[in-house]
Write an enzyme that holds these catalytic residues in place. Structure first.
Site, PDB file in Angstrom:
ATOM      1  N   LYS A 190       0.700  -1.181  -0.022  1.00  0.00           N
ATOM      2  CA  LYS A 190      -0.090   0.045   0.207  1.00  0.00           C
ATOM      3  C   LYS A 190       0.760   1.337  -0.196  1.00  0.00           C
ATOM      4  O   LYS A 190       1.488   1.693   1.018  1.00  0.00           O
ATOM      5  CB  LYS A 190      -0.813   0.140   1.425  1.00  0.00           C
ATOM      6  CG  LYS A 190      -1.304   1.179   1.792  1.00  0.00           C
ATOM      7  CD  LYS A 190      -2.341   2.104   1.001  1.00  0.00           C
ATOM      8  CE  LYS A 190      -2.643   3.282   1.653  1.00  0.00           C
ATOM      9  NZ  LYS A 190      -1.635   4.454   1.297  1.00  0.00           N
ATOM     10  N   GLU A 265       8.903   1.252  11.072  1.00  0.00           N
ATOM     11  CA  GLU A 265      10.324   2.111  10.887  1.00  0.00           C
ATOM     12  C   GLU A 265       9.403   3.545  10.814  1.00  0.00           C
ATOM     13  O   GLU A 265       8.868   3.977   9.943  1.00  0.00           O
ATOM     14  CB  GLU A 265      10.679   1.688   9.395  1.00  0.00           C
ATOM     15  CG  GLU A 265      11.084   0.399   9.052  1.00  0.00           C
ATOM     16  CD  GLU A 265      12.478   0.072   9.735  1.00  0.00           C
ATOM     17  OE1 GLU A 265      13.233   1.280   9.801  1.00  0.00           O
ATOM     18  OE2 GLU A 265      12.886  -0.817  10.094  1.00  0.00           O
ATOM     19  N   CYS A 299      13.761  10.663   6.763  1.00  0.00           N
ATOM     20  CA  CYS A 299      13.646  10.311   8.485  1.00  0.00           C
ATOM     21  C   CYS A 299      14.875  10.550   9.264  1.00  0.00           C
ATOM     22  O   CYS A 299      14.664  10.785  10.352  1.00  0.00           O
ATOM     23  CB  CYS A 299      13.016   8.962   8.470  1.00  0.00           C
ATOM     24  SG  CYS A 299      13.642   7.677   7.409  1.00  0.00           S
ATOM     25  N   GLU A 398       9.413  16.568  14.963  1.00  0.00           N
ATOM     26  CA  GLU A 398      10.209  16.060  13.608  1.00  0.00           C
ATOM     27  C   GLU A 398       9.279  17.262  12.548  1.00  0.00           C
ATOM     28  O   GLU A 398       8.138  17.137  12.415  1.00  0.00           O
ATOM     29  CB  GLU A 398       9.836  14.850  12.879  1.00  0.00           C
ATOM     30  CG  GLU A 398      10.375  14.396  11.788  1.00  0.00           C
ATOM     31  CD  GLU A 398       9.867  12.850  11.428  1.00  0.00           C
ATOM     32  OE1 GLU A 398       8.970  12.456  11.591  1.00  0.00           O
ATOM     33  OE2 GLU A 398      10.782  12.266  10.686  1.00  0.00           O
TER      34      GLU A 398
END
Ligand code: NAD
Length: 498
Positions: A190, A265, A299, A398
């Site tokens: 997906k 992750e 990331c 973040e």
């Protein structure tokens, strides 16, 4: 479809996009949504619609999992050499079409074209790496247990599910599905709704080169519906999720309820610790390269720059002058060094964090803000530098854009404390010419990955993963992940007394 760029699109890319509407691809055929709901996919560099993708309903996601489970026994029973040959053919085909896939990816994800080509090559290298590794796996491991004949037997699980983010759509598919396929599992992918085109291209290519139907399935749709349906499906045998910690928690909860093994992750807030014995200009250049790479939407990026006080002013000076000169432009313009962010929401997020950071007391070393790119109305932002206390919201959360947060330090212990002052634990780096100190600091920083005198280092064979808010069940890109895709059965026969 008319994308305005200074580079002409490849004929194959024009032909691919001319399809206009993309259903999902399951069991070797198109799978449209039941009620025809579509999601537009946009070129972030120009705001132009590239195509529409189908927004699948939850029951169609379940159907895709059934298809993948039905295809599993034959794929698992395919002799290892034959399975590897098919996958290597896929790797070759992707490599042959690297420029095509990269251009699709550059347009869909707003990625500088040369970097997109690197991503596609990385996919190829990853697939080849895991095929080679799986060829060396011995299914039976004999155990030496007194009074017993015993061994473990490894075999694949079945249909494995993968949910991916939009920042490295094609590369991450390679990292995710390669070990699963090489071990003999089937997959349901997906992709993110903003960046599904390269996954769909791959699914069609896989069929073309002879990957059996149902082995690689791509389902498209919104996260809250299609993604949630996949993570809640009780018939998936494993789940791998790459994305934000917030959604990762939802996926983890769903898998926990169903007792499906899950790998997460997630995001990061990495530090670069720079000591006063470095080449200041070269280190500034490297970190500027890291924060502008894919417009900071990475990331494992270094987003907190902890700089020894002796070199702080000089370091800031080099960074500011370099960042002011970064050429921002459309991903297909060969002159561009930094492209747009992926969508208007991400643009607002980056700009919002600059405001919040300043309101929370950060000093602004480089203003940032909206960038004008002549001839394009894309989601362009300028790089920015903030500085001050690490308790600032812009130093803790973040941002996922070209924004770094700086803070000076005096001692090694203080630097380690500062690096570890975060909820995340994905990747940090230490910069120094003293290699003993480098090793000490690298081992003391709490994260899945510590790099020395470099940032963003990915060598096949080195496990990559996160701890704390950055994820769990890591070890991507290494034998650890391959082993995740085999379940193990212990076989034991007590030996009769002699
Ligand atoms: P996201 O979490 O918003 O979305 C990721 C995927 O999850 C998408 O496919 C989305 O459709 C799907 N999704 C959304 N809601 C869902 C739900 N309720 N249930 C199931 N699936 C759902 O993340 P994003 O904005 O696409 O990506 C950015 C994030 O990804 C950042 O936090 C970044 O750090 C992280 N990331 C981590 C890694 C890593 O290797 N650790 C790599 C790349 C990106």
């Amino acid at each position: 479809m008319s994308v305005t760029t200074k580079t002409k699109l490849l004929a194959e890319v024009e032909a691919f996009l001319s399809r206009g509407v993309f259903p999902s691809f399951v069991g070797g055929q198109d799978l449209p949504s039941s009620n025809g709901t579509l999601i537009p996919t946009i070129d972030p560099g120009s705001g132009t619609k590239l195509a529409d993708i189908h927004d699948l309903e939850p029951e169609l996601i379940d159907q895709a999992v059934d298809v993948a489970n039905a295809a599993f026994p034959d794929w698992a029973d395919t002799p290892q050499a034959e399975r590897s040959a098919i996958l290597l053919k896929l790797a070759d085909a992707v490599e042959e079409r690297k420029e095509i896939i990269a251009q699709i990816e550059a347009l869909d994800a707003g990625k500088i074209e040369a970097q997109a080509q690197g991503d596609v090559q990385n996919f190829v290298d990853t697939l080849r790496y895991f095929v080679k590794l799986s060829d060396q796996v011995e299914p039976r491991t004999k155990l030496s247990i007194e009074g017993h004949e015993a061994w473990t037997y490894k075999q694949p699980w079945g249909a494995c599910a993968f949910i991916f983010p939009w920042n490295f759509p094609f590369l991450l598919i390679g990292w995710g599905i390669s070990p699963a396929l090489a071990a003999g599992n089937t997959v349901v992918i997906k992709p993110a709704e903003d960046t599904s085109l390269s996954a769909l291209y791959l699914a069609h290519l896989a069929k073309e080169v002879g990957v059996p139907d149902g082995v690689i399935n791509v389902v498209t749709g919104r996260g809250a519906t299609a993604g949630a349906a996949l993570s809640n499906n009780k018939d998936i045998k494993r789940m791998s999720f790459t994305g934000s910690p917030e959604v990762g928690q939802l996926v983890g909860e769903a898998c926990g309820r169903n007792l499906v093994p899950v790998k997460l992750e997630l995001g990061g807030k990495g530090a670069a610790v720079v000591f006063n014995d470095v080449d200041v200009e070269a280190t500034a250049e490297a970190l500027v390269g890291a924060i502008t790479f894919h417009t900071g939407q990475v990331c494992c990026d270094a987003t907190r720059w902890l700089i020894h006080k002796d070199i702080y002013d000089e370091f800031v000076g080099h960074c500011v002058s370099r960042l002011k000169n970064v050429r921002i432009g459309h991903p297909l313009d060969p002159e561009s060094q930094m492209g747009p962010v992926v969508n208007p929401k991400q643009c607002e997020r980056v700009l919002g964090y600059l405001d919040k950071g300043k309101a929370d007391g950060a000093e602004c070393l480089l203003e940032g803000g909206v960038a004008d790119v002549e001839g394009y109305t894309g989601n362009y932002v300028k790089p920015a530098l903030l500085a001050g206390s690490l308790d600032n919201v812009a130093a803790r959360e973040e941002i996922f854009g070209p924004v770094a947060y700086l803070s000076p330090f005096e001692t090694e212990d203080e630097a380690i404390r500062m690096a570890n002052n975060t909820d995340y634990g994905l990747a940090n780096s230490v910069w120094t010419s003293d290699l003993d100190r480098a090793s000490r600091v690298a081992e003391s920083m709490v994260a899945g990955n510590s790099w020395i005198n470099a940032h963003n280092v990915f060598a096949h064979g080195v496990p990559y993963g996160g701890v704390n808010k950055s994820g769990m069940g890591g070890g991507v890109l290494s034998i650890e992940t391959l082993m995740d895709y085999y379940r193990s059965t212990s076989v034991v026969r007590p030996l009769p007394n002699e």
